[in-house]
Design a protein around this motif. Structure first.
Motif, short mmCIF file in Angstrom:
data_model
loop_
_atom_site.label_atom_id
_atom_site.label_comp_id
_atom_site.label_asym_id
_atom_site.label_seq_id
_atom_site.Cartn_x
_atom_site.Cartn_y
_atom_site.Cartn_z
N ILE A 245 2.63 -10.59 -7.13
CA ILE A 245 2.89 -10.09 -5.79
C ILE A 245 2.61 -8.59 -5.78
N SER A 246 1.71 -8.17 -4.90
CA SER A 246 1.30 -6.76 -4.86
C SER A 246 2.43 -5.89 -4.30
N ARG A 247 2.64 -4.78 -4.94
CA ARG A 247 3.63 -3.80 -4.47
C ARG A 247 2.99 -2.41 -4.53
N ARG A 248 3.62 -1.48 -3.87
CA ARG A 248 3.11 -0.10 -3.90
C ARG A 248 3.12 0.41 -5.34
N GLU A 249 1.97 0.91 -5.77
CA GLU A 249 1.82 1.25 -7.18
C GLU A 249 1.61 2.74 -7.43
N GLY A 250 1.85 3.55 -6.42
CA GLY A 250 1.76 4.99 -6.65
C GLY A 250 0.35 5.50 -6.56
N ARG A 251 0.05 6.52 -7.35
CA ARG A 251 -1.24 7.19 -7.23
C ARG A 251 -2.38 6.37 -7.83
N HIS A 252 -2.06 5.30 -8.58
CA HIS A 252 -3.09 4.42 -9.11
C HIS A 252 -3.02 3.08 -8.39
N SER A 253 -4.17 2.49 -8.14
CA SER A 253 -4.21 1.22 -7.43
C SER A 253 -4.23 0.07 -8.44
N GLN A 254 -4.61 -1.12 -7.95
CA GLN A 254 -4.53 -2.31 -8.79
C GLN A 254 -5.48 -2.27 -9.99
N SER A 255 -6.58 -1.54 -9.82
CA SER A 255 -7.60 -1.55 -10.87
C SER A 255 -8.20 -0.16 -11.00
N GLY A 256 -8.81 0.12 -12.13
CA GLY A 256 -9.45 1.40 -12.33
C GLY A 256 -10.63 1.59 -11.41
N ALA A 257 -10.85 2.83 -10.96
CA ALA A 257 -11.95 3.20 -10.07
C ALA A 257 -11.80 2.57 -8.69
N ASP B 297 0.82 -1.21 0.00
CA ASP B 297 0.00 0.00 0.00
C ASP B 297 0.85 1.26 0.00
N GLY B 298 0.36 2.29 -0.69
CA GLY B 298 1.02 3.58 -0.63
C GLY B 298 1.59 4.02 -1.96
N ASP B 299 2.24 5.16 -1.93
CA ASP B 299 2.81 5.79 -3.11
C ASP B 299 4.22 5.27 -3.33
N ASP B 300 4.47 4.64 -4.47
CA ASP B 300 5.79 4.07 -4.73
C ASP B 300 6.84 5.15 -4.98
N GLY B 301 6.41 6.40 -5.13
CA GLY B 301 7.36 7.48 -5.32
C GLY B 301 7.85 8.06 -4.01
N MET B 302 7.35 7.54 -2.90
CA MET B 302 7.74 8.03 -1.59
C MET B 302 8.20 6.86 -0.72
N ARG B 303 8.72 7.18 0.47
CA ARG B 303 9.16 6.13 1.37
C ARG B 303 7.95 5.37 1.93
N PRO B 304 8.14 4.11 2.33
CA PRO B 304 7.03 3.37 2.94
C PRO B 304 6.49 4.11 4.16
N CYS B 305 5.21 3.99 4.38
CA CYS B 305 4.55 4.71 5.47
C CYS B 305 3.68 3.74 6.26
N MET B 306 3.84 3.73 7.59
CA MET B 306 3.06 2.83 8.43
C MET B 306 1.72 3.48 8.76
N PRO B 307 0.59 2.81 8.48
CA PRO B 307 -0.71 3.34 8.90
C PRO B 307 -0.73 3.56 10.41
N PRO B 308 -1.44 4.58 10.88
CA PRO B 308 -1.36 4.98 12.28
C PRO B 308 -2.29 4.22 13.21
N TYR B 309 -2.17 4.54 14.49
CA TYR B 309 -3.11 4.13 15.54
C TYR B 309 -3.19 2.62 15.76
N GLU B 310 -2.07 1.92 15.59
CA GLU B 310 -2.00 0.48 15.87
C GLU B 310 -3.14 -0.29 15.20
N ILE B 311 -3.42 0.05 13.97
CA ILE B 311 -4.60 -0.51 13.31
C ILE B 311 -4.49 -2.01 13.11
#
Length: 362
Positions: free
Chosen positions: A228-240, A160-174
């Motif tokens: 294998i899913s990887r961070r794909e930037g501003r677009h996700s795995q599929s359209g919409a 998950d996340g933007d592949d153009g930036m560093r990995p980011c951990m979702p907050p609040y011990e989710i």
């Protein structure tokens, strides 16, 4: 401890809570639904009492908002597991409990005579719930791991996340909170099974496994396509399947995976002549052309207000939600109608408003 209104659906159950901060939400959920929860704290108090933020910005073990949130709907008793006499008291509490919840390293409580095999001898109906980084068995069962390890080993940070930036951990011990919810669900399934068998069982919950199960699209993607899913930037795995800015500056999130949902979005919401064509019903086509689809959705979203977009989408049954600020969620018509936020009382910080129980029952 604080108390909260509940449906009393579980008021026939007694729960013994031996968890640390990352595991405390499990017993809280059961307590919110009416279970009698007894939390065991070590001498000097639970270390989670020193976690910020603090009510009124006053550092005080009675004012930690994170501790208060995770431990409402519980009673508290101070016992030292390292003292033989106190261990006897914990055993006595376990003998009178329906559910015991713990998050120590595998084998630790067994070494103190408080493991499942020992306690079941005196309480065969006990449901013993263990929440650990990697479960009770397997090659990683002895490894340590907190929230960051759960999210990393569960695949969330990689996928998950933007592949153009560093990995980011979702907050609040989710990830840990998801593990707590699944542990509570497992405990209730074991209670249900006890009605037929008269026997309790050991519910083994791995934070890595629950995190991975929450990221189910990545598993199905690998199963179906060996990808294998990887961070794909501003677009996700599929359209919409993305977040879109609307005309009023608000944002709406779409999660359109099913063919029928894409058709409803294109034809019934957007009335888009190109996306309404049959070719887009092929999921592989939507994946390979996700940038094109997102550009059309972005253009449409920019022409309508967020709430109008969301209302139209939900009216035809597609997965679309508004992205809300904290204040926006507090006053959102759905939260208000449901009465989601409750007024509660704490002996030190007084009355405060917070999220209510996870479900409401008649």
């Amino acid at each position: 401890m604080t108390t909260s209104p509940s449906s009393a659906a579980l008021d026939h159950l007694r729960v013994l809570d031996l968890t640390s901060y990352l595991g405390q939400m499990c017993a809280r959920v059961l307590g919110d639904l009416g279970a009698d929860v007894i939390k065991v704290e070590p001498p000097g108090g639970d270390p989670a009492r020193l976690l910020p933020p603090f009510a009124g910005e006053q550092r005080d073990p009675e004012r930690s908002l994170r501790f208060i949130n995770a431990n409402r709907s519980k009673r508290s008793v101070v016992l030292d597991m390292n003292a033989p006499g106190d261990r006897d008291q914990i055993r006595a509490l376990a003998e009178r409990s329906d559910i015991l919840i713990e998050d120590f390293a595998p084998g630790h409580l067994a070494g103190l005579g408080l493991g499942y095999q020992e306690l079941r001898q005196h309480n065969p109906g006990l449901v013993y719930v263990s929440i650990t980084p990697f479960g009770q068995t397997g090659p990683y069962s002895g490894f340590k791991g907190g929230e960051l390890v759960a999210q990393s080993s569960g695949g969330v940070i990689m996928a998950d996340g933007d592949d153009g930036m560093r990995p980011c951990m979702p907050p609040y011990e989710i990830a840990s909170q998801v593990a707590c919810l699944q542990a509570a669900y497992g405990a209730l399934l074991a209670i249900r099974a006890r009605r037929q068998t008269g026997q309790g069982q050991h519910v083994d919950v791995s934070r890595q496994e629950t995190t991975l199960s929450a990221a189910f699209p990545y598993i199905s993607r690998y199963t179906r396509e060996q990808l294998i899913s990887r961070r794909e930037g501003r677009h996700s795995q599929s359209g919409a399947v993305n977040t879109f800015r609307c005309a009023d500056g608000g944002y709406a999130n779409l999660s359109i995976y099913m063919d029928s949902h894409f058709t409803r979005l294109a034809r019934d919401v957007m009335h888009h002549p190109i996306l309404s064509e049959e070719v887009w019903l092929d999921r592989d086509v939507r994946r390979d052309n996700r940038e094109i689809i997102d550009s059309y959705v972005e253009e449409y979203a920019a022409s309508v207000k967020r709430d109008d977009f969301v209302e139209r989408g939900q009216h035809v049954g597609i997965a679309i939600v508004p992205l809300l600020t904290v204040e926006g969620f507090l006053h959102h018509p759905h939260a208000v109608e449901r009465g989601f936020f409750k007024e509660m009382e704490h002996p030190v910080i007084g009355r405060y408003r917070t999220a209510g129980p996870p479900v409401q029952l008649s």
